[in-house]
Write an enzyme that holds these catalytic residues in place. Sequence first.
Site, PDB file in Angstrom:
ATOM      1  N   LYS A   8      28.198  46.226  40.215  1.00  0.00           N
ATOM      2  CA  LYS A   8      29.118  46.960  39.308  1.00  0.00           C
ATOM      3  C   LYS A   8      27.913  47.724  38.563  1.00  0.00           C
ATOM      4  CE  LYS A   8      27.374  44.023  35.748  1.00  0.00           C
ATOM      5  NZ  LYS A   8      26.743  44.759  34.668  1.00  0.00           N
ATOM      6  N   GLY A  99      20.864  44.203  36.404  1.00  0.00           N
ATOM      7  CA  GLY A  99      22.175  44.572  35.772  1.00  0.00           C
ATOM      8  C   GLY A  99      23.291  44.792  36.206  1.00  0.00           C
ATOM      9  N   ASP A 137      30.372  37.432  33.315  1.00  0.00           N
ATOM     10  CA  ASP A 137      30.870  38.463  34.036  1.00  0.00           C
ATOM     11  C   ASP A 137      31.464  38.143  35.298  1.00  0.00           C
ATOM     12  OD1 ASP A 137      28.572  38.112  35.276  1.00  0.00           O
ATOM     13  OD2 ASP A 137      27.841  40.040  35.320  1.00  0.00           O
TER      14      ASP A 137
END
Length: 277
Positions: A8, A99, A137
């Site tokens: 993502k 990230g 997440d």
Amino acid sequence: MLTFPNAKINLGLNIVARRADGYHDIETVFYPIDLLDILEIVPTVNGGPAQLHLSGNPVNCDVEKNLVMKAYRLMRSRYEGRVPEVDIYLYKHIPDGAGLGGGSADASFMLKMLNEISGVALDDNELAAMASTLGADCAFFIYNTPMYATGIGNEFAPAAVDLSGYWLVLVKPPVSVSTAAAYSMVVPKPSAQPIPELLTLPVGEWRGLLKNDFEPSVFAQYPVLAEIKNELYAHGALYASMSGSGSSLFGIYDSANLADSASRSIKGGVNFVIKLK
């Protein structure tokens, strides 16, 4: 069973408050991209204990602490009579510490596979609740559609943003950024404008408005990241940003030719060109 966990990117990332428990409340939009790991599970021989076999990009983590194994142990502890012992094969293609959520994706896809083969039949909300115990997440990858995330990144609402038809140039430089250290350098502040409102603007108008609060302090520590972001813009990006707390940078382009040209021109990292959906 074989599956392909995806990465993502973050579209905007505001750190809005420090919580009493030491975590931070954030505001961001998670957007799935087709940068994929490969995850396979097969029954163990003669019912032996589950094992994780890693290949591809190196992962700086003890096997038992890998989120895939944690996901397996979690599902097994709750449904031991139905979740079999399996050999787990994970090929890492998504860069680690970038990230991009690769480890979280692997864990959530593991839960989804075990849910299917065991016949436990948890729905997405039940799986997301389980995934959230593994990482803030992780639950996003259960839904795996654009999501507006608040809280510590674990409260979700659908995000009305569609980047289909655009191209992404993703650059992962040989730099690792500690998430904890990145948070320690940021002073939280309320959002000037909610990210979902900004995302209703044309992509070409996001520059200067849609921000990642980690960038100023992380760029000061690693100037090469700022240089790569500037290069993405110099080579025609409509919008460029760091994803999460780094260290990957991405640029959004409106043509495959521009994206390919930018990827060939930008040095200092491993580059990927990805069609957005």
